[in-house]
Design an enzyme around this catalytic site. Sequence first.
Site, PDB file in Angstrom:
ATOM      1  N   LYS A  26      31.866   1.701  12.204  1.00  0.00           N
ATOM      2  CA  LYS A  26      32.748   2.021  13.165  1.00  0.00           C
ATOM      3  C   LYS A  26      34.087   2.439  12.533  1.00  0.00           C
ATOM      4  CE  LYS A  26      33.602  -1.571  16.056  1.00  0.00           C
ATOM      5  NZ  LYS A  26      33.486  -1.135  17.610  1.00  0.00           N
ATOM      6  N   ARG A  96      37.988  -6.055  15.164  1.00  0.00           N
ATOM      7  CA  ARG A  96      36.412  -5.985  15.211  1.00  0.00           C
ATOM      8  C   ARG A  96      35.778  -5.882  13.997  1.00  0.00           C
ATOM      9  NH1 ARG A  96      35.734  -3.400  20.961  1.00  0.00           N
ATOM     10  NH2 ARG A  96      37.596  -2.591  21.566  1.00  0.00           N
ATOM     11  N   GLY A 105      26.573  -6.559  18.836  1.00  0.00           N
ATOM     12  CA  GLY A 105      26.756  -8.164  19.242  1.00  0.00           C
ATOM     13  C   GLY A 105      26.523  -9.360  18.145  1.00  0.00           C
ATOM     14  N   MET A 107      28.225  -9.654  15.310  1.00  0.00           N
ATOM     15  CA  MET A 107      29.304 -10.215  14.773  1.00  0.00           C
ATOM     16  C   MET A 107      30.553 -10.542  15.797  1.00  0.00           C
ATOM     17  SD  MET A 107      29.306  -8.743  11.001  1.00  0.00           S
ATOM     18  CE  MET A 107      28.999  -7.091  11.543  1.00  0.00           C
ATOM     19  N   ARG A 346      29.261   6.460  17.123  1.00  0.00           N
ATOM     20  CA  ARG A 346      28.329   5.945  16.099  1.00  0.00           C
ATOM     21  C   ARG A 346      27.261   6.419  16.563  1.00  0.00           C
ATOM     22  NH1 ARG A 346      27.950  -0.273  17.455  1.00  0.00           N
ATOM     23  NH2 ARG A 346      27.044   0.049  19.095  1.00  0.00           N
ATOM     24  N   HIS A 468      -7.779 -10.818  12.481  1.00  0.00           N
ATOM     25  CA  HIS A 468      -8.978  -9.765  13.056  1.00  0.00           C
ATOM     26  C   HIS A 468      -8.689  -9.055  14.523  1.00  0.00           C
ATOM     27  CE1 HIS A 468     -12.926  -9.009  15.473  1.00  0.00           C
ATOM     28  NE2 HIS A 468     -13.259  -8.929  14.139  1.00  0.00           N
ATOM     29  N   ARG A 589     -16.963   0.150   9.086  1.00  0.00           N
ATOM     30  CA  ARG A 589     -17.237  -1.314   8.932  1.00  0.00           C
ATOM     31  C   ARG A 589     -18.558  -1.246   9.456  1.00  0.00           C
ATOM     32  NH1 ARG A 589     -11.894  -2.465   9.794  1.00  0.00           N
ATOM     33  NH2 ARG A 589     -10.677  -3.453   7.968  1.00  0.00           N
ATOM     34  N   GLU A 782     -10.880  -4.072  -4.369  1.00  0.00           N
ATOM     35  CA  GLU A 782     -10.261  -5.345  -3.473  1.00  0.00           C
ATOM     36  C   GLU A 782     -10.055  -6.511  -4.185  1.00  0.00           C
ATOM     37  OE1 GLU A 782     -12.536  -5.380   0.639  1.00  0.00           O
ATOM     38  OE2 GLU A 782     -13.925  -4.852  -1.057  1.00  0.00           O
ATOM     39  N   SER A 801     -11.516   3.018  -3.095  1.00  0.00           N
ATOM     40  CA  SER A 801     -10.728   3.129  -1.963  1.00  0.00           C
ATOM     41  C   SER A 801     -10.279   1.531  -2.009  1.00  0.00           C
ATOM     42  CB  SER A 801     -11.596   3.149  -0.806  1.00  0.00           C
ATOM     43  OG  SER A 801     -10.853   2.898   0.576  1.00  0.00           O
ATOM     44  N   GLY A 803      -8.930  -1.729  -0.894  1.00  0.00           N
ATOM     45  CA  GLY A 803      -9.065  -2.581   0.178  1.00  0.00           C
ATOM     46  C   GLY A 803      -7.958  -3.398   0.110  1.00  0.00           C
ATOM     47  N   THR A 804      -6.611  -2.985   0.613  1.00  0.00           N
ATOM     48  CA  THR A 804      -5.509  -3.833   0.530  1.00  0.00           C
ATOM     49  C   THR A 804      -5.429  -5.230   1.074  1.00  0.00           C
ATOM     50  OG1 THR A 804      -4.503  -2.127   1.405  1.00  0.00           O
ATOM     51  CG2 THR A 804      -3.760  -2.288  -0.633  1.00  0.00           C
ATOM     52  N   ASN A 805      -6.177  -5.347   2.248  1.00  0.00           N
ATOM     53  CA  ASN A 805      -6.046  -6.807   2.846  1.00  0.00           C
ATOM     54  C   ASN A 805      -6.897  -7.873   1.653  1.00  0.00           C
ATOM     55  OD1 ASN A 805      -5.709  -5.162   5.202  1.00  0.00           O
ATOM     56  ND2 ASN A 805      -7.739  -4.872   6.089  1.00  0.00           N
ATOM     57  N   ASP A 806      -7.992  -7.395   1.262  1.00  0.00           N
ATOM     58  CA  ASP A 806      -8.512  -8.463   0.460  1.00  0.00           C
ATOM     59  C   ASP A 806      -7.632  -8.456  -1.021  1.00  0.00           C
ATOM     60  OD1 ASP A 806     -10.674  -9.921   1.209  1.00  0.00           O
ATOM     61  OD2 ASP A 806     -11.767  -8.031   1.873  1.00  0.00           O
ATOM     62  N   CYS A 868      -7.847   1.805   2.381  1.00  0.00           N
ATOM     63  CA  CYS A 868      -8.286   1.776   3.739  1.00  0.00           C
ATOM     64  C   CYS A 868      -8.001   0.318   4.146  1.00  0.00           C
ATOM     65  CB  CYS A 868      -9.679   1.795   3.818  1.00  0.00           C
ATOM     66  SG  CYS A 868     -10.978   0.899   3.060  1.00  0.00           S
ATOM     67  N   TYR A 888      -5.709  10.253  -0.309  1.00  0.00           N
ATOM     68  CA  TYR A 888      -5.457   9.744   1.286  1.00  0.00           C
ATOM     69  C   TYR A 888      -5.127   8.615   1.412  1.00  0.00           C
ATOM     70  CZ  TYR A 888     -10.269   7.479   1.206  1.00  0.00           C
ATOM     71  OH  TYR A 888     -11.189   6.881   0.803  1.00  0.00           O
TER      72      TYR A 888
HETATM   73  C1  PEP Z   1      -9.690  -4.444   2.919  1.00  0.00           C
HETATM   74  O1  PEP Z   1     -10.040  -5.577   2.443  1.00  0.00           O
HETATM   75  O2  PEP Z   1      -8.591  -4.058   2.805  1.00  0.00           O
HETATM   76  C2  PEP Z   1     -10.689  -3.817   3.825  1.00  0.00           C
HETATM   77  C3  PEP Z   1     -10.388  -2.922   4.251  1.00  0.00           C
HETATM   78  O3  PEP Z   1     -11.864  -4.650   3.964  1.00  0.00           O
HETATM   79  P1  PEP Z   1     -11.894  -5.665   5.402  1.00  0.00           P
HETATM   80  O4  PEP Z   1     -10.404  -5.717   6.125  1.00  0.00           O
HETATM   81  O5  PEP Z   1     -12.961  -5.423   6.061  1.00  0.00           O
HETATM   82  O6  PEP Z   1     -12.013  -6.957   4.314  1.00  0.00           O
HETATM   83 MG    MG Z   2     -11.917  -6.154   2.446  1.00  0.00          MG
END
Ligand code: PEP
Ligand code: MG
Length: 910
Positions: A26, A96, A105, A107, A346, A468, A589, A782, A801, A803-806, A868, A888
Amino acid sequence: MFKWVYFFGEGKAEGNGTQKELLGGKGAGLAEMTNLGIPVPPGFTITTDVCTYYYANGQAYPPELKDQVGKSLAEVERIMGRKFGDPANPLLFSVRSGARASMPGMMDTVLNLGLNDATVVGLAKATGNERFAWDSYRRFVAMYGDVVLGLKPEKKTDDDPFDVLLDQVKHETGAKYDTDLTTGDLKKLVRLFKEEIKKRLGVQFPEEVHEQLWGAIGAVFGSWMNDRAIAYRKLYDIPGDWGTAVNVQTMVFGNRGETSGTGVGFTRDPALGDNRMTGEFLINAQGEDVVAGIRTPRPIAQLESILPEAFGQLVTIQNRLESHFRDMQDFEFTIEDKKLWMLQTRTGKRHPFAAARMAVDMETEGLITEKEAVLRPDADGIAAFLSPIFDQTAKAAAVREGRIIAKGLPAGPGGASGRVTFNAADAEAWANKGEKVLLVRKFTSPEDIRGMNAAQGILTAMGGMTSHAALVARQMGKVCIVGCGELDIDYEKAQMVVGDKVVKEGDWLSIDGFTAEVILGQLPTRPSEVVQVLSGELNAEDSRNYQQFTKLMNWADKHRKIQVWTNADTPGQAEMAVKLGAEGIGLCRTEHMFFEGERIHYVRRMILSETKEDREKALAYLFPMQKEDFAGIFKAMNGRPVTVRLLDPPLHEFLPSREALKPEVFEEKVKAVAEELKVSPAEIEARIEALHENNPMLGHRGCRLGVTYPEIYEMQIKAIVEAACDVAAAGIPVRPEIMIPIVATHQEMKIFADMTRRIADEVIAKARAKRKVHYLVGTMIELPRACVVADQIAKYAEFFSFGTNDLTQTTCGISRDDVRGFLGEYVNREIYGNDPFQRIDREGVGELMKMAVKKGRKARRKIQIGICGEHGGEPNSVEFCHQIGLNYVSCSPFRVPVARLAAAQAALKG
Ligand code: PEP
Ligand code: MG
């Protein structure tokens, strides 16, 4: 001497528009407008440095501050020819907040500061309007009482104490609107307000104007640390140490009668992005009336017929502001007795959809460059182009009617309405009959996949953004809300209770995946224009949205360095992903295919088999079906890489679950499966028992299944490579990549690399295709161990690849399915800066990824490396993947455009 205060007024400011960090948004805007010669009431900005100092020094001010404020104040008095606290002709101020990033809104603000029992008389005389003077005074006492002295509702359910008194006086006098109150009523209100302050807080309302000023300054600095502001900063990644500035500015009055007014506006439409001024105003009102919603403001275009000169000036100024700042501006103005004053400008906040459309328009207009257009929109927001949308008028009506009953996490954007079903089989059956359904579950599992696909949208009571339900919904492009804890679902009664409302099976319900709101009843939706064009229902020439979307995507592709692939399990998903720009499949999968049609029957037969021979027999039934699936996907991808992951989940997921089902439902399901397989229920139960694991995520899953039951993986490898050879023989190029899950050691990798080569080479040799099929064999990364020994694994793996979830689950030691109880608190308390399942935890998981890339490339220089996990479609994580040199990112089809834009932004940021 250190400068803590920056003056602005009379066409000249000490600061300018570039000093947002020091002056706040501001303050910088006011300085810049002043320098541009735009009419801005004079004042001064106390810098964010003071805020930082204030919190670092036990809420004390720098010693020089008083003096510097005094000097600037005197300068304002000189320009205005009035004095602060002068009973004859008082100068009044607004105080202000103004942080670097706007926090609307969050502050505090105090208006009409400088009024007391003496100056109110002077103001009445000077303006010749006694009612106005007292109206300003009662507003000031209430605001000061609330913001500075802290007289607020005690309980959440209480009304504002000042509003209670206001309503009481209105009731006594029969006034409908505030504007119906007489001078006498307003005088009474001032008295009642002050008495209430004394009674409830035990302090006197301060009459001395300097005491008022310092009280207000302190309150604004204090509001930087209020709960709302902290929560807002958390949500928008605004660091707590930035601090706010305080702007003290001469009051101009929009409440001086019918030739005065106040309003807010945008230089373009912030919801849709169209290039036209939008906004609203009120005649005879002060700023807070517009926001408070006590009176309904009028559309800004109507100002033209009421105060044409001021309107004309406003149009000129807003054009000037936009071309000067080269972005959409959000402005506030006040008209005091026909004279226009600008109070703020702004960069305006906008819907992500509008952001992208505006960026493209602005490039076309020559206002910004192509690179700027790529950098401006929030990459996440581009998904809005693909989501089905609620009719906005219908949604607004639902809000008005109080039909919003709950809120969860927005896992899949868009709007969906349907009749509620509480299980996947019903959802499928109803959908087959042509019903629109919403699948409502406590949580979902792979066996719900067909019901999820049949539903318009998915709503779950449990689970986070990588549950899931969330990941499958995103992959399918479904509208989805997860983690909606207010839903009390009773499967047995086929109903859920939400607060005092009961929603029964078959009732209509709507979910807004943009806002995560659950709405009673049906709301009309439409597929987005982009999707209509991609599926051939609408001509590209007839959709400006589509043209703008495509233009932006093409620009993004010019600049990005990293490829964007997709996670897809079916030819349909693959086709849509390619249309959205996917350059390959990074994860198919295969387990989801096991639930299609009659396959689950053979999967279960295989699981129940006692011997290898029996298992092979069951697998032989599955083989042609899998092969057909793969052939469909290869055709859809037409020569682009297709990464197929061999079976990953533990086998018990294909049998009824004792944990997830009520005992009677479990018994029923066991009975049904027993009948289907022509064995006794006891046998099924015994198998379930045998497969039971205490910690299945770290149990008998991934390539461990391939070690103990090699015939499963052998069947899958053969199906993949035979399908590839058949499709190649039909003249369609193929690039299969076979991916092994949950690899921890190079020995595992060697076993499956050998197995793949043995089977694949034999199939290829037999096929004697004209063009030989080339394939890759590689692994998911993973597990932390896989990162540490990536060099050894890379000897056998042609690609990695992540598997960043695991990998997140195993690195942080947090089960991805059990985060609900504590992760929210962890993020709130900044134990983790962000949910590591949504955004790559760079310090932990990220370092392991870097190690794996370095070691992998050392052992195999040209190894292909991608990601992935769900992070592959999250902009901040995409940026990280770009930075560490991945080839990728792979994400669900509808996230592909997000990743394309995020990748381009990462490349342009350098
Ligand atoms: C993961 O683990 O990142 C992955 C892609 O496999 P999933 O989610 O099926 O375990
Ligand atoms: Mg996995």
